[in-house]
Design an enzyme around this catalytic site. Structure first.
Site, PDB file in Angstrom:
ATOM      1  N   LYS A 177      13.064  -3.575  64.149  1.00  0.00           N
ATOM      2  CA  LYS A 177      13.628  -4.752  63.344  1.00  0.00           C
ATOM      3  C   LYS A 177      12.903  -5.917  63.984  1.00  0.00           C
ATOM      4  O   LYS A 177      13.801  -6.573  64.574  1.00  0.00           O
ATOM      5  CB  LYS A 177      14.955  -4.661  63.273  1.00  0.00           C
ATOM      6  CG  LYS A 177      15.752  -5.348  62.116  1.00  0.00           C
ATOM      7  CD  LYS A 177      16.933  -5.122  61.741  1.00  0.00           C
ATOM      8  CE  LYS A 177      17.724  -5.937  60.662  1.00  0.00           C
ATOM      9  NZ  LYS A 177      17.009  -6.237  59.426  1.00  0.00           N
ATOM     10  N   LEU A 211      12.185   1.016  57.999  1.00  0.00           N
ATOM     11  CA  LEU A 211      13.565   0.581  58.915  1.00  0.00           C
ATOM     12  C   LEU A 211      14.241   1.585  58.510  1.00  0.00           C
ATOM     13  O   LEU A 211      14.773   1.891  57.472  1.00  0.00           O
ATOM     14  CB  LEU A 211      13.712  -0.954  58.707  1.00  0.00           C
ATOM     15  CG  LEU A 211      14.817  -1.175  59.417  1.00  0.00           C
ATOM     16  CD1 LEU A 211      14.385  -1.597  60.954  1.00  0.00           C
ATOM     17  CD2 LEU A 211      15.810  -2.370  59.070  1.00  0.00           C
ATOM     18  N   GLU A 245       9.758   1.178  51.340  1.00  0.00           N
ATOM     19  CA  GLU A 245      11.137   0.315  51.195  1.00  0.00           C
ATOM     20  C   GLU A 245      10.892  -0.771  50.493  1.00  0.00           C
ATOM     21  O   GLU A 245       9.909  -1.056  50.347  1.00  0.00           O
ATOM     22  CB  GLU A 245      11.654   0.794  52.604  1.00  0.00           C
ATOM     23  CG  GLU A 245      11.011  -0.407  53.423  1.00  0.00           C
ATOM     24  CD  GLU A 245      11.306  -0.296  54.969  1.00  0.00           C
ATOM     25  OE1 GLU A 245      12.553  -0.413  55.287  1.00  0.00           O
ATOM     26  OE2 GLU A 245      10.616  -0.871  55.865  1.00  0.00           O
ATOM     27  N   TYR A 280      15.897  -8.593  65.519  1.00  0.00           N
ATOM     28  CA  TYR A 280      17.154  -9.390  64.831  1.00  0.00           C
ATOM     29  C   TYR A 280      18.155  -8.159  64.300  1.00  0.00           C
ATOM     30  O   TYR A 280      17.706  -7.150  64.102  1.00  0.00           O
ATOM     31  CB  TYR A 280      16.726 -10.384  64.027  1.00  0.00           C
ATOM     32  CG  TYR A 280      16.178  -9.847  62.671  1.00  0.00           C
ATOM     33  CD1 TYR A 280      14.988  -9.334  62.369  1.00  0.00           C
ATOM     34  CD2 TYR A 280      17.087  -9.864  61.563  1.00  0.00           C
ATOM     35  CE1 TYR A 280      14.502  -8.914  61.265  1.00  0.00           C
ATOM     36  CE2 TYR A 280      16.678  -9.272  60.419  1.00  0.00           C
ATOM     37  CZ  TYR A 280      15.332  -8.783  60.167  1.00  0.00           C
ATOM     38  OH  TYR A 280      14.819  -8.468  58.990  1.00  0.00           O
TER      39      TYR A 280
HETATM   40  C1  LIG Z   1      12.739  -3.723  55.784  1.00  0.00           C
HETATM   41  C2  LIG Z   1      14.055  -3.414  55.646  1.00  0.00           C
HETATM   42  N1  LIG Z   1      14.435  -2.029  55.148  1.00  0.00           N
HETATM   43  C3  LIG Z   1      15.662  -1.839  55.142  1.00  0.00           C
HETATM   44  C4  LIG Z   1      16.942  -2.990  55.421  1.00  0.00           C
HETATM   45  C5  LIG Z   1      18.170  -2.387  55.213  1.00  0.00           C
HETATM   46  O1  LIG Z   1      18.995  -2.100  56.375  1.00  0.00           O
HETATM   47  P1  LIG Z   1      20.266  -2.051  56.681  1.00  0.00           P
HETATM   48  O2  LIG Z   1      21.033  -1.224  55.810  1.00  0.00           O
HETATM   49  O3  LIG Z   1      20.667  -1.997  58.395  1.00  0.00           O
HETATM   50  O4  LIG Z   1      20.721  -3.615  56.367  1.00  0.00           O
HETATM   51  C6  LIG Z   1      16.487  -3.963  55.779  1.00  0.00           C
HETATM   52  C7  LIG Z   1      17.451  -4.949  56.299  1.00  0.00           C
HETATM   53  O5  LIG Z   1      17.131  -6.251  56.695  1.00  0.00           O
HETATM   54  C8  LIG Z   1      14.933  -4.390  55.965  1.00  0.00           C
HETATM   55  O6  LIG Z   1      14.607  -5.670  56.526  1.00  0.00           O
END
Ligand SMILES: Cc1ncc(COP(=O)(O)O)c(C=O)c1O
Length: 285
Positions: A148, A206, A181, A33
């Site tokens: 993701k 991620l 994270e 997603y």
């Molecule tokens: C596990 C995780 N880390 C980091 C992020 C931040 O990513 P982004 O800046 O692309 O929203 C997300 C966003 O959903 C996430 O699910």
């Protein structure tokens, strides 16, 4: 205006939108997603999100549901039909509908679903002004966190624990005591020496699109950052802590577990970085 969802080629009222019970997303969490922020009716970092979507699909040997250009058109149409000025668009691709069996089904088209919703910018700004608290939890996820995937149970459990403890987010911690994270955000610190630190991309986290854009904007502003892991001790001892994500932007953290960070108010660096990121978003619109 009533909400509209896109489901496999059709725009349908949100309340009637559904997928088959043998969709592999439902059966196996066999899907990926993206969440893209919409500001002033325009998507922020659209290309970065689509690059990451294609990468996630590729890593899982899943066929894209359509080519990139028509996908962008559908995204725009979902935003338009929902009348979104400020909010998010969510898109999910799964390996399609097939009789339940673990191996990949043959000749099965991917499923594509999109939804969109409004978010209050005023509420987001108020949250950022006050700062948020986070807790730390063990990272119990698989070793391909770079994908993701919709398989989010550990993230769900982490976020629920944060909620139960009155916190906004849970920072996950690996077996070596290093912060990976947040459950849906990337984690950053500003050390006592004023160094801005975030973990480098790898299979352990991620690769946040907000993180990447902030890094790029900081480079443009000649602001140095250190790409390295940091421990829970460093986190608790930091001068400032903040997190990044598409829906949180750059969000100051003022408390970690029971430890107040700095003077308990958003730090100067975090606030400056939020405004740098807001300027970048304004430039996208
Ligand atoms: C596990 C995780 N880390 C980091 C992020 C931040 O990513 P982004 O800046 O692309 O929203 C997300 C966003 O959903 C996430 O699910």
């Amino acid at each position: 205006m009533s909400r509209i969802a896109y489901v496999n080629g059709q725009y349908v009222p949100h309340r009637d939108a559904s997928v088959h019970i043998e969709d592999r997303g439902y059966q196996f969490a066999d899907g990926v997603y993206e969440v893209v922020t919409v500001t002033g009716g325009r998507m922020i970092d659209e290309e970065g999100h689509l690059d990451r979507l294609w990468r996630s699909l590729n890593e899982l040997r899943m066929a894209p549901p359509m080519k990139r250009a028509p996908l962008k058109m559908v995204m725009r149409e979902v935003i338009r039909q929902n009348g979104i000025r400020d909010g998010i668009i969510y898109l999910q691709v799964t390996r399609g509908v097939a009789p339940r069996d673990h191996p990949f089904p043959k000749n099965t088209p991917s499923s594509l679903v999109m939804t969109a919703k409004r978010l209050s910018m005023a509420k987001a700004a108020k949250t950022a002004e006050q700062g948020v608290s986070v807790i730390t939890v063990p990272d119990i996820r698989w070793t391909r966190r770079d994908i993701k995937s919709v398989s989010l149970l550990p993230n769900v459990l982490a976020k629920q624990e944060a909620k139960d403890r009155g916190a906004y987010e849970a920072f996950q911690v690996d077996d070596d005591g290093m912060v990976t994270e947040g459950s849906s955000t990337n984690a950053w610190i500003v050390t006592k020496e004023g160094r801005i630190v975030t973990r480098p991309t790898s299979n352990s986290i991620l690769a946040g699109i907000t993180r990447a854009s902030l890094i790029r904007e900081l480079e443009k502003n000649d602001i140095e950052i250190e790409l390295r892991s940091f421990s829970v001790e460093e986190l608790l001892d930091a001068k400032e802590v903040f997190l990044t994500s598409s829906t949180s932007y750059v969000l100051p953290v003022v408390k970690v577990d029971d430890q107040v960070i700095g003077n308990g108010h958003p730090g100067i660096v975090s606030q400056k970085l939020r405004s740098i990121y807001e300027n970048f978003m304004a430039g996208e619109v």
